[in-house]
Design a protein around this motif. Sequence first.
Motif, PDB file in Angstrom:
ATOM      1  N   LEU A 128      40.132  37.812  39.758  1.00  0.00           N
ATOM      2  CA  LEU A 128      41.549  37.836  39.391  1.00  0.00           C
ATOM      3  C   LEU A 128      42.278  36.551  39.755  1.00  0.00           C
ATOM      4  O   LEU A 128      43.453  36.411  39.437  1.00  0.00           O
ATOM      5  CB  LEU A 128      42.236  39.015  40.088  1.00  0.00           C
ATOM      6  CG  LEU A 128      41.695  40.410  39.750  1.00  0.00           C
ATOM      7  CD1 LEU A 128      42.347  41.453  40.642  1.00  0.00           C
ATOM      8  CD2 LEU A 128      41.943  40.751  38.287  1.00  0.00           C
ATOM      9  N   LYS A 129      41.610  35.618  40.409  1.00  0.00           N
ATOM     10  CA  LYS A 129      42.268  34.402  40.880  1.00  0.00           C
ATOM     11  C   LYS A 129      42.377  33.379  39.742  1.00  0.00           C
ATOM     12  O   LYS A 129      41.372  32.946  39.184  1.00  0.00           O
ATOM     13  CB  LYS A 129      41.479  33.802  42.036  1.00  0.00           C
ATOM     14  CG  LYS A 129      42.111  32.539  42.615  1.00  0.00           C
ATOM     15  CD  LYS A 129      41.288  32.013  43.787  1.00  0.00           C
ATOM     16  CE  LYS A 129      41.909  30.748  44.365  1.00  0.00           C
ATOM     17  NZ  LYS A 129      41.128  30.233  45.516  1.00  0.00           N
TER      18      LYS A 129
ATOM     19  N   CYS B 250      43.390  40.453  47.581  1.00  0.00           N
ATOM     20  CA  CYS B 250      42.682  39.600  48.524  1.00  0.00           C
ATOM     21  C   CYS B 250      42.937  40.055  49.957  1.00  0.00           C
ATOM     22  O   CYS B 250      42.037  40.008  50.803  1.00  0.00           O
ATOM     23  CB  CYS B 250      43.109  38.145  48.347  1.00  0.00           C
ATOM     24  SG  CYS B 250      42.103  36.952  49.245  1.00  0.00           S
TER      25      CYS B 250
ATOM     26  N   ALA C 125      38.594  40.286  43.974  1.00  0.00           N
ATOM     27  CA  ALA C 125      39.623  39.262  44.178  1.00  0.00           C
ATOM     28  C   ALA C 125      39.293  37.981  43.424  1.00  0.00           C
ATOM     29  O   ALA C 125      40.154  37.396  42.754  1.00  0.00           O
ATOM     30  CB  ALA C 125      39.788  38.972  45.666  1.00  0.00           C
TER      31      ALA C 125
ATOM     32  N   TYR D 272      46.691  39.191  42.864  1.00  0.00           N
ATOM     33  CA  TYR D 272      45.507  38.627  43.514  1.00  0.00           C
ATOM     34  C   TYR D 272      45.670  38.595  45.032  1.00  0.00           C
ATOM     35  O   TYR D 272      44.747  38.940  45.778  1.00  0.00           O
ATOM     36  CB  TYR D 272      45.253  37.210  42.989  1.00  0.00           C
ATOM     37  CG  TYR D 272      44.362  36.387  43.881  1.00  0.00           C
ATOM     38  CD1 TYR D 272      43.003  36.629  43.952  1.00  0.00           C
ATOM     39  CD2 TYR D 272      44.898  35.372  44.688  1.00  0.00           C
ATOM     40  CE1 TYR D 272      42.180  35.884  44.783  1.00  0.00           C
ATOM     41  CE2 TYR D 272      44.087  34.621  45.516  1.00  0.00           C
ATOM     42  CZ  TYR D 272      42.736  34.886  45.558  1.00  0.00           C
ATOM     43  OH  TYR D 272      41.920  34.156  46.390  1.00  0.00           O
TER      44      TYR D 272
ATOM     45  N   THR E 120      48.096  30.613  46.912  1.00  0.00           N
ATOM     46  CA  THR E 120      46.839  31.198  46.440  1.00  0.00           C
ATOM     47  C   THR E 120      45.627  30.340  46.765  1.00  0.00           C
ATOM     48  O   THR E 120      44.497  30.754  46.515  1.00  0.00           O
ATOM     49  CB  THR E 120      46.899  31.413  44.915  1.00  0.00           C
ATOM     50  OG1 THR E 120      47.254  30.184  44.264  1.00  0.00           O
ATOM     51  CG2 THR E 120      47.925  32.473  44.563  1.00  0.00           C
TER      52      THR E 120
END
Length: 627
Positions: free
Chosen positions: A226-227, A216, A223, A212, A259
């Motif tokens: 997938l977070k 990103c 993005a 991610y 993240t």
Amino acid sequence: MAIKLTRKMFVNTCFISFGSTRFLVGLNSNHDTRFFLGKIFGGFEGSGFISRPRFFCRATCVERLSWEGSSHEVLLSKLENALKDLKLDEAWETFNDFKRLYGFPSHLLVSRFITQLSYSTTPHWLLKACDLVMMVLKEKSNHLQPDMLTKLVLSLARAQMPIPLSMILRLMLEKGILPPMNVLHLLFLHMVKTEVGTCIASNLLIEICDYYMRVCSGKSHRANLLKPDTMIFNLVLDSCVRFASSLKGQQIIELMSQTGVVADAHSIVIIAQIHELNGQRDELKKFKDHVATLPVAFVSHYQQYLECLLNLHFKFDDIEAAAELLLGMNRSWESRPMKDSGKDYQKPCFVPIGSQNLRNGLKIQVMLEHQQNDSALNAEGKSDLVFCRDKKLFPSNRALSKLINGYKRHGKINELSKFLLGLKKELDSSGQSSLLSDVIDACISLGWMEVAHDILDDMESSGDPLGSSAYEALLTAYYKRNMFREGDVLLKQSRKAGFVMEVANNSVICKNVAANVGRSSLCIKEASSICQPTLSECLVQEVSDSEKAISPITYELNSSIYFFTKAKMMGDALNIYRRMQKMKIQPTEQTFMYLVCGYSSLEMYRDITILWGDMKRIMESRTLNRE
């Protein structure tokens, strides 16, 4: 396995008559028939034979198929019928036969086959489905559809097969696709049920976050898809606590900050438990001011946070901090009104991870008042030191025994008396009786006669003397131990307090009790359990445990090593480690974890191999402790 195929042919069976003679001839085709008649009967005509033959033909016609076309269609039909009838054994054999002759069938049939295998609850067929996915990946990767792979990983998760599940999930991640977030919740929920699954789930979460962050950084529109969200982090962190994988939990906490995932109320409690396992008191104290601002509705939830912080105070032998926490843990809550816990009343705040003096240090976003209603976690955990009743927090007998033992070791009985007086006011305001008499009884049971007598003196000096039962218990103990001089002093003291005691055969009888002075009992009745150990029992156990406990200086030195490794000052961290060796202080798992992580961040892998020699030697001697 040999393929048994029969060629279907056109067959003509003819009866040919020549006079009284009849011949039975089998011919393979119309062309053969004409050729045979031309050669045979034409020859007779050239010889002068003029009689025309009579034909009596019985013909059976079957559609003519070539060898290749027949096997292709027959195998496809056989495979489809086997899938339709759920005959997985036959379908698997037929598929292998078809692939050997003609390669993969259509992607629709392949997807159908993998999906059918995924619906099986048998590990054997689920592994076959994984094998089939890997076969398709090598030659026909476009046949692998996200929905099909999602069904497979769900079945693997339910069957508790985390290793093949991780293989398929990594394959999906390489292709830039992941299951929907609600499906990921289910996958991680099933994986973290076991210790092996927890290890695999944490590694998968790290890989997903790394992917991610790479996506990103490239400003890709994928993005956000997938977070990982807060619930996935909570599931993994909670499993790290349950299986004591505190080192992995520390890595996940830092990943949560990197993240930008917001920690909710459940996250803070779990993070507190991980910091407690790692002995990171300074990290845990950073949340204290934020927790203190919460309304009283969150008292029961953050009880576990206070439990962790209090336990670390005791591990660091910081008795004053522990007493201050116990006396003040209700004051800030009582000054705030009750709020609806279903709403968010504050924006995310930032709490630093590591030293606040470090440049570019990590910070984690927290929303202390946000709780997910559909969370599958029970983050409160077990409480041994603090219990909650009627939106108020109280120390348990185990917490009191730790305080009493700590004050006694430091020779600070006067401070103990002040703490007991403060706690007595808290209990009196909640409508409970004080617990001072039980403190006296507990000290007497361990033979701490002087400590019990000093507490009685301090209570008298404060203008809040204990009841007659405390004097009676201590006086009886003095005479039973033949401590007559001390007993006579206490007897005179009790008379000044308004109690008339008589001693007969080493037994003390209270004949008269002054008015307005009643029995005072230090008994906290915990609502969380029916059978709680008494204060005397807890104190005996605490004295025994303290003799085997890790030295508080170990926690202090480990905290310093943690600070220096985060600052990438490995020389200073190594100096502290060498200091531990000179002081003959046994390193713990956390000591080596901080050093290894520090060396790894600087790519100093040779130093890790040198450190491994010390680790191996300690493990062989079986003396490596966990904090």
